[in-house]
Design an enzyme around this catalytic site. Structure first.
Site, PDB file in Angstrom:
ATOM      1  N   GLY A 284     -33.230 -29.905  23.979  1.00  0.00           N
ATOM      2  CA  GLY A 284     -32.323 -29.122  24.825  1.00  0.00           C
ATOM      3  C   GLY A 284     -31.297 -29.987  25.537  1.00  0.00           C
ATOM      4  NE  ARG A 285     -34.881 -34.744  27.840  1.00  0.00           N
ATOM      5  CZ  ARG A 285     -35.983 -34.117  27.450  1.00  0.00           C
ATOM      6  NH1 ARG A 285     -36.053 -32.798  27.510  1.00  0.00           N
ATOM      7  NH2 ARG A 285     -37.017 -34.781  26.976  1.00  0.00           N
TER       8      ARG A 285
ATOM      9  CE  LYS B  61     -40.014 -23.742  31.403  1.00  0.00           C
ATOM     10  NZ  LYS B  61     -39.774 -24.024  29.992  1.00  0.00           N
TER      11      LYS B  61
ATOM     12  CG  HIS C   6     -14.609 -40.056  53.152  1.00  0.00           C
ATOM     13  ND1 HIS C   6     -14.000 -40.705  54.203  1.00  0.00           N
ATOM     14  CD2 HIS C   6     -13.855 -40.325  52.052  1.00  0.00           C
ATOM     15  CE1 HIS C   6     -12.899 -41.311  53.760  1.00  0.00           C
ATOM     16  NE2 HIS C   6     -12.801 -41.108  52.455  1.00  0.00           N
TER      17      HIS C   6
ATOM     18  CD  GLU D 152     -35.539 -19.858  34.627  1.00  0.00           C
ATOM     19  OE1 GLU D 152     -35.992 -19.608  33.472  1.00  0.00           O
ATOM     20  OE2 GLU D 152     -35.990 -20.756  35.348  1.00  0.00           O
TER      21      GLU D 152
ATOM     22  CE  LYS E  55     -35.359 -27.020  20.544  1.00  0.00           C
ATOM     23  NZ  LYS E  55     -35.766 -28.391  20.796  1.00  0.00           N
TER      24      LYS E  55
ATOM     25  CD  GLU F 187     -36.010 -31.228  30.743  1.00  0.00           C
ATOM     26  OE1 GLU F 187     -36.246 -30.319  31.551  1.00  0.00           O
ATOM     27  OE2 GLU F 187     -35.263 -31.060  29.749  1.00  0.00           O
TER      28      GLU F 187
HETATM   29  O1  LIG Z   1     -32.661 -23.516  25.768  1.00  0.00           O
HETATM   30  P1  LIG Z   1     -33.897 -22.949  26.352  1.00  0.00           P
HETATM   31  O2  LIG Z   1     -34.994 -22.795  25.339  1.00  0.00           O
HETATM   32  O3  LIG Z   1     -33.603 -21.646  27.060  1.00  0.00           O
HETATM   33  O4  LIG Z   1     -34.445 -23.972  27.413  1.00  0.00           O
HETATM   34  C1  LIG Z   1     -33.703 -24.324  28.542  1.00  0.00           C
HETATM   35  C2  LIG Z   1     -34.216 -25.569  29.185  1.00  0.00           C
HETATM   36  O5  LIG Z   1     -35.562 -25.407  29.582  1.00  0.00           O
HETATM   37  C3  LIG Z   1     -36.280 -26.626  29.410  1.00  0.00           C
HETATM   38  O6  LIG Z   1     -37.164 -26.452  28.354  1.00  0.00           O
HETATM   39  C4  LIG Z   1     -37.011 -27.036  30.642  1.00  0.00           C
HETATM   40  O7  LIG Z   1     -37.659 -25.949  31.223  1.00  0.00           O
HETATM   41  C5  LIG Z   1     -35.206 -27.645  29.074  1.00  0.00           C
HETATM   42  O8  LIG Z   1     -35.686 -28.726  28.391  1.00  0.00           O
HETATM   43  C6  LIG Z   1     -34.235 -26.804  28.321  1.00  0.00           C
HETATM   44  O9  LIG Z   1     -32.987 -27.426  28.188  1.00  0.00           O
END
Ligand SMILES: O=P(O)(O)OC[C@H]1O[C@](O)(CO)[C@@H](O)[C@@H]1O
Length: 506
Positions: free
Chosen positions: A241-242, A468, A358, A187, A181, A327
């Site tokens: 995002g979620r 972060k 199990h 990452e 987003k 979240e």
């Molecule tokens: O889509 P982006 O901006 O890379 O963010 C990834 C994820 O990181 C977050 O902001 C949490 O760190 C989530 O809410 C989001 O889905």
């Protein structure tokens, strides 16, 4: 709050509850009769929903009001699945034409990829909401997938993740989708750079244009990264995002199941949106299930919730729900900035049945903690082995029965099953794209109802920021000079330990 007798008494005194406490929403049949409820408790819970303003806040969300107050944004994931002729306004503009413009562009692209025999693998690089939704759904709907195409999902900054995936694919036959987003997530950018170097090393710089596309709200950063914005699929800041699997973030899923399958997925969401928006509270599935969760949390002090799908394809559904719920509702301050009075979002966890049976079901049956359970099952499997499916479903029904009614064994306490352990049973004919959309929307709106009752903002996530920021500070300290001493002594020592070893090990 009124308490209730044990479930065995509730059923003995009122066998009709099994018919009464069932709600149908779209293709979902939801049986909540094995919950600690009677008509008085239910009436009380619905009154609390009304008092909390669930209906007006729901309407405000659908109307595009800025209910995400800390980010001053509308919350309009429901517009992502609105039909082409709907009108949904955000800040005075109908957003539906934009939504369908992107869907059309995604569809044309997905059709091209599906028709291109050279592409066999699609690698989605994203994390959190830019990973969990498409990763969960691609697994759930594999039976509806294009036979030539395999989707892979790389999320973790741990190099093991991208390494494992790059070992399984070939540069010439792989399409990378960089999904973020913000396009600022370390990452995702790290994994995307590694993938790009791998591709360029094999096929040269020019290959990036044919093998990389982006999904983002941030065109500038996409261009900075080196992806032509002509190869970008956009979405908007009013999509959390979620809550974004049904936006362009679902591009990998659309390539897998095709534009028609993806439309059916969106229509499933929309069916539940309409149900949530229009059904009276007494027959409103997200409201009923949301308020049952409030009852467990606020009245009965239960702090976890297990989601147990009896469908191996839904293996990632609990992980998906962890982000959606935790979240969203893992919050400690109200919309006014005051500390909340009690607990908020539950700890969500789960695994598919029968595997969980199990592993951790011992605690569900005889542990000292009561864990409310959502069971999910289907009449028809997406595989040909009906005998397996009958066994699977008999286990599902047996577990719900055993949890609710137990078996008394006063002579052998270790064989005593106390029962009175609550569950909701969610059934549908078959796990299709539409039914998956319905399930996700059901949980989205449950989270909404609960966030409203707790008076919190379910649509921000400031709690992820501090970690972060500290990681950004520590990264250069792992290699730089001199040894950092700016942290607490435990953190300083851990960093020193790592610095000493990283230089000497491979
Ligand atoms: O889509 P982006 O901006 O890379 O963010 C990834 C994820 O990181 C977050 O902001 C949490 O760190 C989530 O809410 C989001 O889905």
């Amino acid at each position: 709050m009124i308490g209730t007798p044990p479930l065995s008494d509730l059923f003995a005194d009122d066998p009709g509850r099994a018919e009464r406490y069932v709600v149908e929403a779209g293709d979902l049949r939801i049986d909540y009769s094995k919950q600690p409820l009677n008509d008085d408790v239910l009436a009380d819970l619905l009154e609390r929903a009304r008092d909390a303003g669930v209906e007006s806040r729901r309407d405000a969300m659908f109307a595009g009001e800025h209910i995400n107050v800390t980010e001053d944004r509308a919350v309009l994931h429901t517009a992502l699945r609105a039909p082409r002729d709907a009108v949904v306004e955000a800040d005075g503009e109908n957003v539906v034409p934009d939504v369908h413009e992107v869907l059309d562009a995604m569809s044309a692209f997905a059709d091209r990829v599906r028709a291109d025999d050279r592409i066999t693998d699609v690698v989605n690089i994203g994390i959190g909401g830019s990973d969990l939704g498409p990763a969960m759904a691609a697994q759930a709907l594999e039976a509806f997938g294009h036979p030539r195409i395999t989707c892979h999902f790389v999320s973790n900054v741990d190099g093991a993740d991208i390494h494992r995936t790059l070992q399984r694919v070939e540069p010439a036959s792989t399409l990378f989708i960089v999904a973020s987003k913000t396009f600022g997530t370390i990452e995702t950018l790290t994994n995307a750079r590694t993938a790009r170097s791998w591709l360029v090393e094999a096929l040269g710089d020019d290959a990036v244009a044919d093998h990389f596309v982006a999904v983002s709200t941030n065109a500038e950063r996409v261009a900075e990264f080196g992806i032509d914005t002509a190869n970008m699929f956009g979405f908007w800041d009013w999509v959390g995002g979620r809550y974004s699997v049904d936006s362009a973030i679902g591009l990998s899923l659309m390539i897998l199941i095709g534009p028609d399958g993806f439309r059916a997925f969106l229509d499933g969401f929309h069916t539940i949106d309409e149900h949530f928006r229009t059904a009276p509270l007494e027959q409103n599935a997200p409201v009923l299930l949301g308020m049952i969760g409030i009852h467990h949390s606020d009245d009965l002090g239960r702090d976890t919730k297990a989601v147990l799908p009896y469908a191996q394809e839904l293996a990632r559904f609990p992980a998906y729900l962890q982000q959606l719920d935790m979240e969203s509702n893992g919050k400690q301050v109200t919309l006014d900035g005051d500390l909340v009075a009690g607990d908020t979002g539950p700890i969500v966890w789960g695994e598919p049945g029968t595997n969980g049976q199990h592993a951790f079901y011992q605690l569900l049956h005889q542990g000292t903690r009561i864990v409310p359970v959502d069971f999910i099952g289907f009449a028809t499997p997406n595989h040909p082995y009906r005998n397996h499916h009958d066994l699977l479903m008999s286990n599902l029904f047996a577990q719900a029965e055993a949890l609710a009614f137990g078996r008394r064994n006063p002579d052998e306490p270790h064989r005593n099953f106390p029962g009175d352990r609550p569950s909701t049973l969610i059934l549908a004919d078959r796990l299709t794209p539409s039914v998956l959309g319905q399930l996700i929307a059901l949980y989205e709106h449950i989270v909404f109802v609960q966030g409203t009752v707790w008076g919190i903002n379910s649509f921000d996530q400031w709690g992820v920021e501090l970690g972060k920021e500290l990681a950004n500070r520590i990264t250069p300290e792992l290699t730089g000079d001199p040894d950092p001493t700016q942290h607490d002594t435990s953190t300083n020592n851990a960093i020193a330990w790592y610095r000493a070893r990283r230089s000497t090990s491979g």
